[in-house]
Design a protein around this motif. Structure first.
Motif, PDB file in Angstrom:
ATOM      1  N   SER A   1      -3.342   6.057   4.272  1.00  0.00           N
ATOM      2  CA  SER A   1      -4.468   5.117   4.248  1.00  0.00           C
ATOM      3  C   SER A   1      -4.385   4.181   5.452  1.00  0.00           C
ATOM      4  O   SER A   1      -5.391   3.711   5.959  1.00  0.00           O
ATOM      5  CB  SER A   1      -4.424   4.306   2.962  1.00  0.00           C
ATOM      6  OG  SER A   1      -3.144   3.708   2.848  1.00  0.00           O
TER       7      SER A   1
ATOM      8  N   ALA B   1       0.332   3.779   2.746  1.00  0.00           N
ATOM      9  CA  ALA B   1       0.500   3.418   4.160  1.00  0.00           C
ATOM     10  C   ALA B   1       1.772   4.078   4.679  1.00  0.00           C
ATOM     11  O   ALA B   1       2.688   4.385   3.913  1.00  0.00           O
ATOM     12  CB  ALA B   1       0.599   1.904   4.301  1.00  0.00           C
TER      13      ALA B   1
ATOM     14  N   ASP C   1       0.844  -1.209   0.000  1.00  0.00           N
ATOM     15  CA  ASP C   1       0.000   0.000   0.000  1.00  0.00           C
ATOM     16  C   ASP C   1       0.871   1.247   0.000  1.00  0.00           C
ATOM     17  O   ASP C   1       1.433   1.620   1.033  1.00  0.00           O
ATOM     18  CB  ASP C   1      -0.897  -0.026   1.246  1.00  0.00           C
ATOM     19  CG  ASP C   1      -1.784   1.208   1.333  1.00  0.00           C
ATOM     20  OD1 ASP C   1      -1.666   2.115   0.462  1.00  0.00           O
ATOM     21  OD2 ASP C   1      -2.596   1.275   2.274  1.00  0.00           O
TER      22      ASP C   1
END
Ligand SMILES: Cc1cc2nc3c(=O)[nH]c(=O)nc-3n(C[C@H](O)[C@H](O)[C@H](O)COP(=O)(O)OP(=O)(O)OC[C@H]3O[C@@H](n4cnc5c(N)ncnc54)[C@H](O)[C@@H]3O)c2cc1C
Lengths: 790, 264
Positions: free
Chosen positions: B46, B25, B22
């Motif tokens: 996120s 992240a 991700d």
């Protein structure tokens, strides 16, 4: 005898009753209050200093999850602007410009932080998320971020219709007399200075919770206020049109105010109004970034002064011209701060026979400016006490002797100044001498030499100051433009078994009233302080009150309590006379005991209160049952604390860093009720004064963006910025209130800044420095030492 | 703050996997830089990958001529470590003077060095001692690690695991704090040892940097006087309401002098 033991009355350093709950985390602050079904408000604020609002699009935000409502000024039809509580008149007699201060911006924003819209949602985070979806179409306008910019020819107008951004042009004193004195002066000393703008930064950010009872139609506002009754009056009568009987304002534990929580703020009206509109309690809590752009700032003066002296150094006349920044709108008491709380103080502790001052108040695209701890008096004191030092240097007088020569003598009271005030008492020689001895002024040069050997520049500075507090006689302030009375209210409720509840209109937000006020009761009625409860901060409990600011709580609120206790004693004497079958004239009262003069017959206060509430054997024909009295006390004059502060500093020449190494305060605060609390108040005030002198500076850029908008850039004083502060008092009693008290809440912040700057200037004496503007930051000092401009 | 997912992996491999999967992240260690930024809504990750449960990123140990300190080691642990105090007292001193007690009890070495705030303390020690940064992928020399303001050689899914500090003969640190934030306005970390003579300057510029003129002067003569006359060029230095570039340049010399004096 029923003497309170150990002695807890006037003069005892009793530990503060309130500290148990504060120190153990059990205080009840506004943000601790959560009402069933509570929603949360987020205020969308202007990112621009000056802009026209071409449109606001709220539909998208209103449709977001958890959002209950989005309001703009269009929704507030029928709601008034935030009122100003003091009207100043111009030199020509016309009233000041008083542009509307809308609750939410109407068509235009005037400072960064100006509230534009409010989003109310199920949680604070949802409200904030939705606020980001509110689209405001700003047409950015040129801003005036300083008084110089605001007064430049053709400057943009903060308020259309307020020409030259001039709020008022006011004056006081006798200009002709001053000119005549200047004409025959041996010395004329011109001095110019800026009093730096400050951000108050109470530890607790502002918070407001609105609640509405649909069954009774009663509104309740919980708010971080220094004066809940004043908020009820202003918001109820001028903004929301709610009668007092339907509006309760509660200011529970409040974590510091320093003036910034006197004023009626938009958020209070918003949550009160929205709670009724939505039928849901609504809470708003500021975060620190928001406090920086929404709490009223303090100080911000630019001044030119000129002092006339004769050949011996006697002050002949003083001429002062000041510009005061009002910010973008008039905050509740803003207009009186640079006028009646400032220019009336320009005599200070000196016999200057002629004084003339003119003050221009200027609108700028900055946060509103209002009273901040000391309010006007620190500005006057800084000006005078720097000016005296500058005069001493330029004209070749010793700075201490020059002060002494011009002091009002202890036998000259009552003393009428040329700028309206009449001082009732004081002894400036005594406080000066005590401070000089404590600070070892005479031994300073040896300490300077020793510091020099260590590579440090050491300086010592003095300030002999006076202030006016205990505000204020209602008729006097009314004639000067106040739109309120400034009395205080106290109720003494003696319960059946002799414990006492005090209801006071003063509000404690750090001052320790719950202790000091209980000590007054202990001293007079002989009730142990453990049995005295002081209730404040709730319009539903306390009959009325004007609140706490201007070091007025004890002098005005305490005096109201004292008057109420006199009524208790008078009634108690009648009951005692009845019970002991004596005549009222023969009853004596002393700390809890009613006695028939010349006999051993006596009744305790408890026996009297029991008889009052269980009136079986009672003079019921002539006296009502019960033992509760209320008094309103309207002061006869201001009170005039004063004293001497001495600061000693050391400068690191390589970095320009100033270290405060010693501070001595000898203050005359009138009768001292609790010496420990006085010491704490003075130390806290000195910390703020040192902050102003060395650290704190609120900086806007030319576009009106607040550069010092967080703790990363705004320097608050910390423990290691300070030095041991030696606090002593020298008492002359106030002659016109029953307690003889003057007030101690602001003296530290008023007397200390010039003492510190005088010390810094003294440390740099080898550089021929005459003045350093506050805050004296390392960079500023370094550039002086190294001949740089900064 | 905005909504985010929260993960607390137990191993370095899992943490790397989460970050690699991700790109939005972010790792979190002590949270004393990242959480305030989230609260101000300056950052919108996120997910947060909390590194604090990863055992291999903890601990202080001596490995030959170096001290190896795990990325999760808190400032207070470095300040109080007998090992650090004995081997590199200047590093313990530096850690003991970061922020305040709360910050030192939460903030981590790895978080500070990864973040590379120009006004942070640790980067000066890493560069000034010629340390080596151990990551989940490789070893990076200090001279190659700090690339610019808030920028390092770390890749988005690369985790700082430990830092190996060569033990110097002498080292010293001195700083002038910003009066408001108390971060570094200008600081100098000086050392002499296996990595040669090094002078690292923090606070003054957009990124920590080596002051080569001072290094040469100290190599010739290790004394405060050796650097006292060396002027730092103000060009390119930071400037704000607390200190102009010129003032900072001046402070660089003063702090270098004090750091050498402290090193003895
Ligand atoms: C009030 C206050 C005062 C301070 N004063 C100072 C000071 O004087 N001097 C000073 O140097 N610092 C100061 N700091 C910062 C403090 O030292 C921080 O804790 C530190 O800079 C970051 O460490 P952290 O563990 O809190 O990192 P976090 O906040 O958890 O993370 C910071 C950044 O690094 C990344 N990150 C964290 N760990 C790793 C890792 N192992 N590998 C890769 N990336 C990682 C995160 O994704 C994030 O982007 C202060 C902080 C505060 C709140």
């Amino acid at each position: 005898m029923n003497l309170v033991t150990p002695f807890e009355g006037i003069g005892a350093s009793v530990k503060r009753k309130e500290d148990l709950r504060f120190l153990s985390g059990r205080g009840q602050y506004t943000d601790d209050i959560n009402r069933p079904g509570q929603a949360y408000a987020f205020i969308l604020r202007s990112p621009h200093a000056h802009a026209r609002i071409a449109g606001i699009e709220t539909a998208k935000a209103a449709a977001m999850p958890g959002v209950l409502a989005v309001y703009t000024s269009a929704d507030l039809a029928g709601i008034g602007g935030l009122p100003c509580g003091w009207q100043i008149h111009n030199k020509d007699g016309t009233p000041m410009a008083e542009p509307k201060h809308p609750v939410l911006a109407e068509g235009k924003v005037r400072h960064v932080g100006d509230p534009v819209a409010v989003v109310i949602a199920e949680t604070r985070a949802r409200a904030r998320d939705a606020a980001e979806a509110v689209l405001v179409d700003y047409e950015v306008l040129p801003a005036v971020a300083s008084m110089a910019a605001a007064q430049a020819p053709g400057a943009p107008l903060v308020h259309e219709g307020v020409a030259g951004n001039l709020c008022y042009d006011w004056h006081i004193g006798d200009a002709a007399q001053v000119e005549a004195a200047f004409a025959k002066a041996a010395h004329r000393v011109v001095f110019e200075t800026t009093n730096n703008r400050l951000v108050p930064n109470a530890m607790e950010p502002r918070c407001a919770v609105g609640d509405y009872d649909t069954a009774t139609g009663e509104h309740t506002l919980y708010t971080t206020s220094q004066n809940p009754h004043v908020i009820r009056l202003l918001m109820g009568a001028f903004v929301l049109n709610i009668p007092e009987a339907k509006l309760r304002v509660v200011a529970p534990d409040v974590g510091g105010g320093f003036g910034s929580k006197i004023y009626h703020y938009a958020e209070e009206a918003i949550v009160t109004w929205a709670a009724a509109k939505l039928g849901r309690p609504v809470k708003w809590t500021a975060d620190r970034s928001e406090s920086f752009v929404s709490d009223a700032h303090g100080r911000d003066h630019v001044t030119r002064a000129e002092l006339a002296l004769d050949a011996e150094g006697r002050f002949l006349a003083l001429k002062v011209s000041t510009q005061a920044n009002m910010g973008a709108y008039l905050s509740t008491f803003a207009p009186c701060v640079p006028t009646y709380l400032y220019a009336t103080l320009l005599a200070g502790v000196y016999t200057t026979p002629a004084i003339y001052a003119e003050v221009k108040a200027v609108f700028t695209n900055t946060v509103p400016v209002d009273a901040y701890r000391g309010a006007g008096r620190p500005e006057a004191t800084f000006l005078l006490e720097r000016l005296v030092d500058v005069a001493a240097k330029r004209c070749g007088f010793d700075r201490v002797e020059l002060r002494r020569k011009n002091f009002i003598s202890p036998d000259a009271f009552p003393y009428q100044t040329p700028v309206a005030l009449q001082y009732d008492s004081g002894n400036y020689h005594a406080t000066l001498d005590a401070a000089l001895a404590t600070a070892d002024w005479a031994g300073f040069e040896a300490r300077r030499a020793e510091a020099k050997a260590r590579g440090r520049l050491r300086g010592i500075g003095i300030s002999t100051y006076l202030e006016a507090c205990g505000i204020a006689p209602s008729a006097v302030v009314g004639s000067l433009g106040a739109r309120a009375g400034l009395y205080e209210v106290g109720t003494i409720r003696v319960h059946p078994t002799g414990s006492v509840t005090v209801l006071t209109g003063a509000h404690s937000h750090g001052q320790g009233h719950e202790t000091t006020f209980a000590q007054l009761v202990a001293d007079k009625l002989g009730v142990p302080i453990a049995n005295v409860e002081v209730v404040h901060g709730d319009t539903a409990k306390v009959p009325f009150g004007m609140g706490t600011y201007g070091s007025r709580s004890l002098a005005v609120g305490g005096s109201a309590m004292d008057k109420a206790m006199d009524k208790i004693i008078a009634k108690g004497k009648k009951i005692a006379a009845h019970l002991m079958e004596a005549s009222v004239e023969d009853i004596e009262f002393d700390r809890g005991t009613f006695r028939v003069a010349g006999t051993d017959k006596a009744k305790s206060l408890t026996e009297i209160s029991l008889a009052a509430y269980v009136p079986h054997n009672y003079p019921i024909e002539e006296l009502e049952p019960g033992l509760e009295e209320t008094a309103f006390y309207d002061p006869k004059n201001f009170t005039y604390p004063g004293g001497c502060h001495i600061a000693e500093v050391e400068i690191e020449p390589e970095t320009g860093r100033v270290h405060l190494v010693n501070f001595t305060a000898v203050d005359d605060v009138g009768r001292v009720i609790n010496p420990m609390i006085v010491e704490g108040q003075v130390q806290g005030g000195v910390a703020q004064g040192v902050g102003q002198a060395l650290l704190e500076g609120c900086v806007y850029d030319a576009d009106g963006q607040l550069l010092s908008g967080s703790m990363l850039d705004y320097t608050m004083p910390r423990a290691d910025d300070l030095a041991p502060v030696s606090v002593a008092t020298h008492t002359t009693l106030c002659t016109h209130n029953p307690l003889g008290v003057k007030g101690c809440g602001e003296v530290g912040a008023i007397g200390s800044p010039p003492a510190v700057i005088n010390a810094v200037v003294d440390a740099l004496r080898d550089w021929g420095v005459e003045h350093i503007e506050m805050p004296a930051t390392p960079q500023k000092i370094w550039s002086i030492i190294h001949g740089k401009s900064c | 703050m905005y909504d985010f997912a929260y993960h607390k992996p137990a191993t370095l491999a899992d943490a790397v996997k989460l970050l690699a999967a991700d790109p939005d992240a972010k790792a979190v260690s002590g949270g004393h830089t990242l959480i305030p930024a989230l609260k101000l809504r300056l950052n919108k990750p996120s997910a947060l990958v909390d590194l604090s449960g990863i055992a291999e990123m903890k601990g202080i140990r001596r490995e030959g001529g170096a001290l190896v300190i795990g990325a999760l080691t808190r400032h207070a642990e470095v300040a109080e470590s007998a090992e650090v105090k004995a081997a590199i007292p200047a590093l313990a001193y530096l850690a003991a003077h970061i922020g305040d007690v709360q910050v030192r009890n939460r903030g981590t070495l790895g978080g500070s060095v990864s973040n590379n705030d120009p006004a942070a303390d640790y980067p000066a020690a890493v560069l000034g001692l010629g340390a080596t940064v151990h990551t989940s992928k490789r070893k990076i020399a200090a001279d190659d690690f700090f690339l610019g303001m808030f920028t390092t050689a770390l890749e988005p899914d690369e985790i700082l695991v430990a830092i190996s500090f060569p033990i110097p003969e002498k080292a010293g640190y001195a700083k002038m704090k910003n009066p408001a934030s108390r971060y570094v306005m200008a600081g100098a970390f000086v050392s002499k040892g296996p990595m040669g003579v090094r002078v690292a300057i923090n606070g003054a510029g957009p990124c920590v940097f080596r002051q080569s003129a001072m290094e040469a002067a100290l190599a010739a003569q290790w004394s405060p006087e050796a650097v006292a006359g060396i002027k730092q060029d103000a060009d390119g230095l930071n400037s704000d309401i607390h200190g102009s570039a010129e003032y900072r340049a001046h402070l660089v010399t003063v702090m270098a002098k004090r750091a050498v004096a402290a090193a003895g």
